[in-house]
Write a protein that holds these residues in place. Structure first.
Motif, short mmCIF file in Angstrom:
data_model
loop_
_atom_site.label_atom_id
_atom_site.label_comp_id
_atom_site.label_asym_id
_atom_site.label_seq_id
_atom_site.Cartn_x
_atom_site.Cartn_y
_atom_site.Cartn_z
N ARG A 34 17.22 58.17 34.90
CA ARG A 34 15.78 57.92 35.05
C ARG A 34 15.50 56.56 35.68
O ARG A 34 14.45 56.36 36.30
CB ARG A 34 15.08 58.06 33.70
CG ARG A 34 15.03 59.52 33.23
CD ARG A 34 14.51 59.67 31.82
NE ARG A 34 13.13 59.27 31.69
CZ ARG A 34 12.45 59.35 30.54
NH1 ARG A 34 13.05 59.82 29.45
NH2 ARG A 34 11.19 58.97 30.48
N LYS A 70 18.07 63.74 42.55
CA LYS A 70 16.87 62.90 42.58
C LYS A 70 16.80 62.19 43.93
O LYS A 70 17.77 61.58 44.36
CB LYS A 70 16.90 61.87 41.44
CG LYS A 70 15.66 60.99 41.34
CD LYS A 70 15.79 60.01 40.17
CE LYS A 70 14.55 59.17 39.98
NZ LYS A 70 14.71 58.20 38.85
N LEU A 149 15.95 64.32 34.17
CA LEU A 149 15.09 64.17 35.34
C LEU A 149 13.92 65.15 35.30
O LEU A 149 12.81 64.82 35.74
CB LEU A 149 15.91 64.38 36.62
CG LEU A 149 16.95 63.28 36.89
CD1 LEU A 149 17.84 63.67 38.06
CD2 LEU A 149 16.27 61.94 37.16
#
Length: 289
Positions: A34, A70, A149
């Motif tokens: 994160r 991500k 995520l």
């Protein structure tokens, strides 16, 4: 057409320049992914020339991206290849490439020389979740990263973390077993608040003290009442042992202090509790209750 990016990629390794620390520190997989800007599952496909960076030998490499876990919020085009500078022994890089080893790559725009890389090979990694679950299998690590995520808001670029003491039995037969303990950095989120509330009723001194500190992030009328209940907590630790203090025992009520400091940070007016106390060392009572 898929895009190509270039950045400095560096492995995260612990440093023990001044001897072995008593307590290790690690990031939970949730905190790691994160707080990264880019997260890939990838493979090393080319090792280029080496150069010196901050006294370290760095190899210019190419990495083929298998999964984009991500990427930037407004980037709709997945990456398929990343050029990376890795300060790692050439033998390790060659081993990764020869085995076509899968890697979890986590890149931070603000710290390009601190990018984390986890080798996704059975028996090659030990990763811990925020709930202290130990992950040793590659697919479990990837699944945990994806789950973290999925739960994250794209509007929040960085999250605060809080260090939790992992129970000793949880690190037995792991890379952290050689230490006296492990502090795991976990996200400051609803899960942490719930854990802190559970810790309030624990018989463990350390867990109650952590609860008083962790709840500082979660001000509410309910939590104000909960933290106030700790102002008279009986748990204490030795500040001075009677054997080293002429028979006088000096006690430190750390849970009370943590609760008082949290309430102060919230602007809640309460009378300061007894934090330090001297008693006759002959009393037979165990600390930390």
């Amino acid at each position: 057409m898929k895009s190509l990016i270039t950045f400095g990629l560096f492995l995260f390794v612990s440093s023990e320049a001044h001897g072995q620390p008593l307590v290790a520190q690690a990031e939970s997989i949730e905190s790691t992914v994160r707080n990264a800007d880019l997260v890939f599952v990838a493979k090393l496909i080319k090792i280029g020339d080496a150069k010196q960076v901050d006294g370290r030998e760095v190899y210019h490499t190419s990495i083929e991206v298998e999964q984009n876990l991500k990427r930037e919020v407004f980037n709709d085009v997945p990456y398929d290849r990343v050029q990376a500078d890795i300060p790692r022994d050439l033998s390790v890089l060659k081993d990764w490439m020869e085995r076509s080893c899968r890697l979890l790559v986590l890149y931070d725009d603000n710290a390009p020389y601190e990018t984390k890389v986890i080798e996704l090979e059975s028996g090659k990694q030990e990763v811990m979740k925020a709930d202290f679950t130990l992950l040793r299998e590659p697919e479990a690590v990837i699944a945990a990263a994806k789950e973290a995520l999925d739960q994250a808001s794209p509007a929040i670029k960085r999250i605060h973390t809080f260090g939790l003491h992992v129970p000793r039995k949880r690190i037995a037969d792991t890379q952290w077993d050689k230490y006296h303990g492990l502090i795991l950095n976990v996200p400051v989120d609803k899960q942490l608040e719930q854990r802190a509330i559970q810790f309030l009723g624990s018989e463990n001194y350390q867990e109650r003290e952590q609860a008083a500190r962790a709840l500082r992030y979660f001000k509410s009328e309910e939590n104000i009442a909960r933290v106030k209940s700790l102002l008279g907590d009986p748990g204490w630790a030795y500040l001075r042992h009677p054997l080293n203090n002429n028979g006088i025992e000096v006690r430190y009520y750390g849970i009370r202090n943590a609760a008082y400091q949290t309430l102060k940070s919230w602007g809640v007016e309460v009378e300061k509790p007894v934090i330090r106390e001297e008693v006759n060392g002959s009393e037979d009572e165990d600390p930390g209750t």
